[in-house]
Each structure stands twice: as C-alpha cells, then as structure tokens.
Design an enzyme around this catalytic site. Structure first.
Site, PDB file in Angstrom:
ATOM      1  N   ALA A  68       0.821  -1.211   0.000  1.00 45.96           N
ATOM      2  CA  ALA A  68       0.000   0.000   0.000  1.00 45.96           C
ATOM      3  C   ALA A  68       0.855   1.261   0.000  1.00 45.96           C
ATOM      4  O   ALA A  68       0.483   2.267  -0.602  1.00 45.96           O
ATOM      5  CB  ALA A  68      -0.934  -0.006   1.205  1.00 45.96           C
ATOM      6  N   THR A  69       1.995   1.226   0.675  1.00 43.27           N
ATOM      7  CA  THR A  69       2.847   2.418   0.708  1.00 43.27           C
ATOM      8  C   THR A  69       3.214   2.824  -0.712  1.00 43.27           C
ATOM      9  O   THR A  69       3.097   4.003  -1.087  1.00 43.27           O
ATOM     10  CB  THR A  69       4.117   2.139   1.533  1.00 43.27           C
ATOM     11  OG1 THR A  69       3.723   1.882   2.885  1.00 43.27           O
ATOM     12  CG2 THR A  69       5.073   3.319   1.507  1.00 43.27           C
ATOM     13  N   ASN A 148      -6.335   3.297  10.699  1.00 45.16           N
ATOM     14  CA  ASN A 148      -5.573   2.127  11.136  1.00 45.16           C
ATOM     15  C   ASN A 148      -5.315   2.107  12.632  1.00 45.16           C
ATOM     16  O   ASN A 148      -5.000   1.078  13.192  1.00 45.16           O
ATOM     17  CB  ASN A 148      -4.245   2.070  10.375  1.00 45.16           C
ATOM     18  CG  ASN A 148      -3.370   3.266  10.661  1.00 45.16           C
ATOM     19  OD1 ASN A 148      -3.814   4.401  10.585  1.00 45.16           O
ATOM     20  ND2 ASN A 148      -2.128   3.025  11.010  1.00 45.16           N
ATOM     21  N   GLN A 176      -7.475  -0.748   5.340  1.00 43.45           N
ATOM     22  CA  GLN A 176      -8.114  -1.410   6.485  1.00 43.45           C
ATOM     23  C   GLN A 176      -9.554  -1.812   6.187  1.00 43.45           C
ATOM     24  O   GLN A 176     -10.105  -2.667   6.870  1.00 43.45           O
ATOM     25  CB  GLN A 176      -8.075  -0.490   7.719  1.00 43.45           C
ATOM     26  CG  GLN A 176      -6.679  -0.107   8.187  1.00 43.45           C
ATOM     27  CD  GLN A 176      -5.909  -1.249   8.844  1.00 43.45           C
ATOM     28  OE1 GLN A 176      -6.458  -2.297   9.171  1.00 43.45           O
ATOM     29  NE2 GLN A 176      -4.612  -1.041   9.035  1.00 43.45           N
ATOM     30  N   HIS A 194      -1.543  -7.984   3.008  1.00 40.09           N
ATOM     31  CA  HIS A 194      -1.233  -8.561   4.314  1.00 40.09           C
ATOM     32  C   HIS A 194      -2.153  -8.092   5.431  1.00 40.09           C
ATOM     33  O   HIS A 194      -2.058  -8.602   6.547  1.00 40.09           O
ATOM     34  CB  HIS A 194       0.246  -8.346   4.670  1.00 40.09           C
ATOM     35  CG  HIS A 194       0.606  -6.968   5.147  1.00 40.09           C
ATOM     36  ND1 HIS A 194       0.687  -6.649   6.480  1.00 40.09           N
ATOM     37  CD2 HIS A 194       0.898  -5.845   4.476  1.00 40.09           C
ATOM     38  CE1 HIS A 194       1.044  -5.374   6.603  1.00 40.09           C
ATOM     39  NE2 HIS A 194       1.170  -4.860   5.393  1.00 40.09           N
ATOM     40  N   THR A 230       9.393  -6.998 -12.046  1.00 35.64           N
ATOM     41  CA  THR A 230       8.766  -8.287 -12.320  1.00 35.64           C
ATOM     42  C   THR A 230       7.753  -8.606 -11.234  1.00 35.64           C
ATOM     43  O   THR A 230       8.044  -8.483 -10.050  1.00 35.64           O
ATOM     44  CB  THR A 230       9.854  -9.376 -12.365  1.00 35.64           C
ATOM     45  OG1 THR A 230      10.827  -9.010 -13.347  1.00 35.64           O
ATOM     46  CG2 THR A 230       9.265 -10.729 -12.722  1.00 35.64           C
ATOM     47  N   CYS A 312       4.531   0.790  12.153  1.00 33.87           N
ATOM     48  CA  CYS A 312       5.678   1.461  11.529  1.00 33.87           C
ATOM     49  C   CYS A 312       6.218   2.577  12.413  1.00 33.87           C
ATOM     50  O   CYS A 312       7.391   2.896  12.364  1.00 33.87           O
ATOM     51  CB  CYS A 312       5.332   1.976  10.140  1.00 33.87           C
ATOM     52  SG  CYS A 312       3.616   1.895   9.687  1.00 33.87           S
TER      53      CYS A 312
END
Lengths: 368, 350
Positions: A68-69, A148, A176, A194, A230, A312
């Site tokens: 997502a970042t 979040n 979320q 994830h 890739t 984070c």
C-alpha cells in the site's frame, strides 16, 4: 501468543498459503512470451480478476505494487503531477497514515501546498471544514476509509461528493476497509494483501477509467508502464485468494467481529474508547485509562500482542499523531493501547487477553 | 508434448528448494517486523538475520536496504543519491535507462563494453550493469570504480544478473540486486550501500530509505538462495562452449563472442529467420527462450542493447537469448541445438 494486532498485519490464511505454494512452481516470468511465461501471467491475471471482484469493480484498472505504501506514493504523487497548473493544493486529514501524510507533505518540494484538515474528538473530519477547503485550487484529496489506529470510518461518500463537485481527484486509502466495507467510490484506491490474510510484499492500486498516471519508478514497463518490476505470480496468487476469501466470508467474518466487539466492550468497560463509537469498524478497539503507561503494559503482558499505534511508528517513541489529532494530551496518548481482532480471533482469546491486560493495568495503579 | 525445457533463466530462474523451505518457515511467522510485541520482535529477528546473511553471502561490508526488487532498488538509488548528475551505461537495463529526464548515456564499444569519458565530472553518478542481461558481457566495474572515485564521482552497479554468479564489484558505492534472478523469490531485492551518508533518507522502514511493511518470508528466501551451492556454474560454462560451437556450425552468429561474458547468458543470431519466428518454433517444441530481456519481449521493439553495439535493425531482429541456470542439464543444450538446426535449415529462404 494471543494476537490482537490485526491493524498491523494479519495471519496468512491457510487457503492463501496453499495457493502460494502451488504458484511457487510456476516459475516463468509473467512478461515472457513463451508458455511458461504465459502460465505465470495467468496466475497474475486470475488474481487481478479476483481482487477486482472483491473490490466490486467491473471497470477501471488494477495495478499490482509491492504494497500500500507504494500504491499510495504512486497515486498521490502521480495525481498531483497530472493536475492542471491552477490546482496546487493537496488535501488530506491529520489522522492519515504516514504513507499518505508524508507523501502529501513531500509534494511541497514540487511546488504544491499541503493542506492538512483537522479531525474532531471522534476522529472524524467536519464536512463544513472539508467543503470550505476543497475547491478548484485543489489537485487532490487523499483520505483513509477506516483509520488504522482508532478504526473510525470517515464520511467518505460525502467527502467524495464534495471533491467531485470541484473536479478534485480523490485518492482512497482502503487498506483497512478492503474486504470488510464497500469500496469507496474514489478515483484511485490503494489496498494491500497482508492486512486481509494475504502475503506481505504485494498490494494494488485501482484506477478509474480515464486516469493515466506518470511513472515514478523506471524500468521494464510492466503494469501498463505505471509500475515496473517483475511481478511475483506467488504473491499475486496469494493476494487473489485472500481477496476472494474475504468476499466469500464477508458476512461470516463481520458477524464474528461483531460478537468479539460486543464481548470486548463489556470486558473493557472500565476503559475510555478513543474515537467515534458510531462511525467505526468493530475489529478495532483503541482504549485508554488515566495514569496507565501503555508501553510498559505491552511489555508486561507478554502473552498478548497489542500495540500503541501503527507498527511502523512504534519504534519512534513519539506519541501517536492520530491520538494527538483527536485532541488527546501526550499523557492520554501514552496511556492508550490499540487492539485489533478478526477472522482467527476466538472469544476465549478476548477473555484471556482482557483478564491479563486488566490485571496489568490494576498492578500499575497499585505500584504507581 | 515433451517435457518443458527452460532456457530463459535470465528472465527469472526457478525457486531453489532451499529458498522454498525458508519461505515456508517464514509464512508461519507472519507478524509485522515493526510491531513492538513479542510476535513482531520474533519477525524482526528473522528479518535482521536474513539481512546479515545476505550481506555475508555477498561479502558486503556496507548496509543492505531491502526493496521489492532491482527496479525499486535502482529507483531508491537514483532518487536518493547525493549526486549532481547521472550517466547511464549505454547497455544498461531499462531500469537504469528510462530516467526522468532521460539521462545522458555513456559510450559503448562494438563488443558491448562501456567506455568511460576521458574527463569525469565530480558529483556524477554512473549507473552501469555488471553483466548485461541480453549479451552476458561483463564490465570491469572494479577498475571503473577506481577511475570514478578518483574523480570524486559515484558508481551504482546493477548486479541483477551477476549476483550469486560473479564476485560483486566491492568498490561500487551502490549495488542493486534482485532475488529472483538467483533462485530466490520474485518480489524482493536489495540496494547495497557502501555508506548510508551517500543517500538522503525519506522516512519509514529500512532506516528511512524504503517505506512499506517488510516482507520477511521473502527476505528468508533471498538469503537461503544466496547461500545455496553454486557448483552448477562450472557445468554451465562447459555446456555453453558446446552450445556455441553447435550454433556456429549451423550458420549462427554469436553476439559479443570475444568479450568476457557470464557463462549463463548467450545471444545468437540466426541469419534469415526473425527472432519472433524462432521463438514460436522453439516454444512449439517445448523450449522456452527469449528475444532480449523479458520485460521488453512482450513489446517486440528492437533491442537497444544490440543497436548500441552497432548492430543494424535487420540483424538485431534475428537474435535470440539463451540463458541457463541451476536446474539446467546437458540434455537441454542438445535439445536446443537439434531444434536450432531444424529451424535454420527448414525455414531459411535460400
């Protein structure tokens, strides 16, 4: 270990792990023209269809990213750079994830003016304030569907209506909420695997038809030139199955979360809840008690995984910017803990965690 | 349908069993490595262990920034390096070439060698592939690094194709790597950094140089792949000599034949037969090869690598790439040669 940190990451679903193990043998490069390449590409395209279906999208494009970042960086920076030169304001909320806030603030170096809207004590943006700020000077609005840290659900449909009326592009952080709530009707929607029982290392950006973003990273031209590198058939397949499972199990998962939420409210009745009680995803509980040292509590309650805020930012030692944004004092923020639960949490785990956390909180008061 | 013969290892190489096992172990430890609780710390410990093993396996004394792959590593390097300007190798892979704005290119020789300018400006960042992904030509990066450093400039080495096969250019300032070219998983790579003060931080994970939740299971797979034995490389060198003798005997031409080349990569021209026709014929025979690098093979544009070497568009369009890896067998080469001869004699209009 009782895992109650579902907003940080979630366990790999067994169905997802099985799909990934199967895809490990499809070792062709999805960009290769030969048969093995096409088999790998088929994994990627099947996953893309499954994720589109779980998003409830029949149009637009889905671009795979590393998470997502990256999806948010591509969306925010890209949308700002394709906007007309009259539109120099980039608007977001004070309670956004760092992936959004830092990207918006960094656009200052490119001649944009970041505008950070406040949120109220409930963690929600005031629509009048939003309407006053979002106008023809704005390039984009970046907003999170489900927070979040405190689980509150922004009035995203109303925000999108305001933005649309002024021709402002809307970037939605749906990390979320994906698989749980209906997908917001933004122009760009960022998601990741994830947080929904998929693997780490893969996310996606959905783009409305007609939006064409510039390349930020340069390379072999994969993902329609928007995101080179890739693609992993294994990670994409895992994400696809995770999305499909979330779609298939949505009612069941939500009912389970609702039961856990009701029990948790009862068990943590002595705690204050941070953020709105009404506009909230019920798989998150962010609570505080006066005088509690949350960091100490987390290390005391070793058998339970809960957190102070976003993973984070956990190492930083700074109080959560989200809790500050809803008007909590430093000491209130430092006495807050975040819990998240979901598909694989059990009622017994909630009971045991509550008993351990409450005992540790009591102990802090006794020895304080 | 005969068994598939895979000779496209430079595009991606099958997962090594060691990497597969390591990832399965990683899947069981799925907590977020940045979480402060015990589960997160356990994931962090595994991630940091993998990072250390990656550095040791590569003999690298500097920092290791984990990324989603080589393109990402190069993007971090180009976006964050404290350099005044950029010069990319003429034959560098697209990740180094397609810059904003398009970077000036270094000159190249007919054998595929990069030529450094006589006068190097201080503050320049040179981006050069150690091994070219299409021709296998090896650049002498350690001696380049000496000249580059003497002038106060920096070297970014793209070692996607060479890592795990050749010693890394230890004198480079920045090195970009990809796990899936050496038997690890797709979706992870690294930027090796001699000294972190060479880069401007941006915030977030990886010491502020690459934000996003770390994919620990992929890092375990990357480390395990780098630690796996490399005995197969010796056989491959022998097989390629046989392959090239066979190609030449059948009227083929070898690209950059006299240049120092990595043993796993070879490019061959079949005069009179387009690469596209060759690819289809080989694929029908169950043999996977490519024309140029995989990322551009879908687009079928002429290889920029070969045109940099002075090849005309006609000859370039007749070149295919054959690349070997850890599970290649001598029989693969025999099958390829038999098919090459069949195509060369059957399709040529003479």
């Amino acid at each position: 270990m009782i895992y109650l940190d579902y907003q940080a990451t979630t366990a790999l679903a067994p169905e997802v792990a099985a799909a990934m193990v199967a895809a490990m043998d499809h070792y062709g490069n999805p960009n290769s023209a030969h048969r093995l390449g096409r088999i790998a590409a088929a994994d990627v395209e099947l996953a893309r269809e499954r994720i589109m279906a779980a998003l409830g999208k029949s149009g637009g494009r889905l671009i795979f990213t590393s998470g997502a970042t990256e999806a948010l960086n591509i969306a925010i920076t890209g949308a700002a750079h394709i906007s007309s030169p009259q539109r120099r304001r980039v608007i977001t909320l004070a309670s956004e994830h760092h992936a959004v806030l830092d990207t918006v603030v960094a656009l200052r170096h490119d001649g944009f003016e970041p505008v950070i809207l406040p949120v109220d004590r409930d963690g929600l943006v005031d629509l009048d304030i939003a309407a006053a700020a979002i106008d023809e000077r704005a390039a984009l609005l970046a907003v999170m569907q489900v927070n979040n840290e405190i689980g509150v659900v922004q009035p995203i449909d109303a925000l999108i209506d305001i933005a649309r009326a002024s021709g402002v592009t809307v970037v939605c952080d749906a990390v979320q909420g994906f698989g749980k709530l209906p997908t917001p009707n933004g122009d760009l929607v960022a998601i990741t695997a994830h947080k929904m029982h998929g693997p780490k290392g893969v996310g996606a950006l959905w783009l409305r038809d007609g939006i064409d973003l510039p390349q930020l990273m340069h390379g072999g031209g994969q993902e329609q030139g928007i995101r080179p590198g890739t693609l992993s058939p294994m990670l994409c397949a895992g994400f696809g199955v995770a999305a499909q499972l979330a779609g298939d199990r949505r009612e069941m998962d939500l009912a389970h979360v609702e039961a856990l939420w009701a029990r948790a409210l009862h068990l943590f009745a002595d705690w204050e809840i941070n953020g709105s009680m009404q506009a909230r995803y019920h798989g998150n509980l962010n609570i505080r008690q006066p005088g509690i040292d949350a960091a100490r509590l987390i290390s005391d309650v070793r058998g339970v995984a809960v957190s102070l805020g976003s993973a984070c930012a956990s190492g930083s030692g700074k109080p959560s910017h989200v809790l500050k944004a809803i008007g909590l004092s430093d000491s209130e923020a430092r006495s807050s803990i975040r819990m998240g639960f979901g598909r694989y949490s059990t009622m017994d785990e909630i009971e045991e965690a509550a008993s351990l956390i409450n005992a540790a909180a009591e102990w802090q008061k006794v020895v304080a | 349908m005969t068994a598939r013969i895979y000779l496209d290892h430079a595009a991606t190489t099958p997962l090594l069993p060691q990497a597969r096992t390591a990832m399965l172990e990683g899947f069981a430890q799925w907590a977020n490595p940045s979480s402060p609780h015990a589960a997160g710390r356990a994931a962090r410990a595994l991630l940091e262990d993998a990072r250390g093993r990656i550095a040791r396996a590569l003999g690298w004394g500097g920092s290791v920034i984990l990324t989603s792959g080589a393109s990402d590593a190069i993007a971090v390097a180009l976006g964050r390096a404290k350099a005044a300007r950029l010069l990319a190798g003429e034959t560098a892979h697209d990740a180094g070439l397609r810059l904003v704005p398009a970077a000036p290119r270094l000159g190249g020789g007919a054998a595929g060698q990069v030529i450094l300018p006589d006068a190097i400006e201080a503050g320049t960042l040179f981006a050069i592939q150690q091994v070219n992904s299409e021709t296998g030509v090896i650049q002498p990066l350690d001696s380049f690094a000496e000249r580059i450093h003497a002038a106060g400039a920096l070297l970014l080495a793209d070692c996607s194709q060479s890592a795990g096969k050749l010693p890394l250019p230890q004198a480079a300032d920045l090195i970009a790597l990809s796990a899936h070219k050496l038997g690890g998983p797709i979706g992870i790579g690294a930027l090796l950094v001699r000294d972190l003060t060479l880069l401007r931080p941006a915030g977030g994970q990886e010491q502020g140089y690459r934000a996003g939740t770390e994919a620990m299971p992929l890092a375990l797979g990357f480390a395990a792949a780098l630690e796996a034995p490399r005995d197969w490389l010796r056989d491959v060198a022998e097989w390629r000599a046989r392959l090239e003798a066979g190609v030449k005997a059948a009227g083929g031409e070898i690209v950059a034949e006299r240049a120092p080349r990595l043993a796993t990569i070879g490019s061959y021209r079949m005069p009179g037969v387009s690469a596209q026709a060759q690819l289809i014929r080989f694929d029908m025979a169950g043999i996977a090869i490519s024309a140029g690098s995989a990322c551009s093979s879908g687009s079928l544009r002429p290889s920029h690598v070969l045109s940099a070497m002075g090849w005309g568009a006609g000859a370039t369009s007749e070149v295919v790439r054959v690349t070997m890896g850890h599970d290649s067998r001598a029989a693969d080469i025999d099958a390829f040669l038999a098919q090459w001869q069949a195509i060369a004699t059957g399709t040529r209009k003479t």
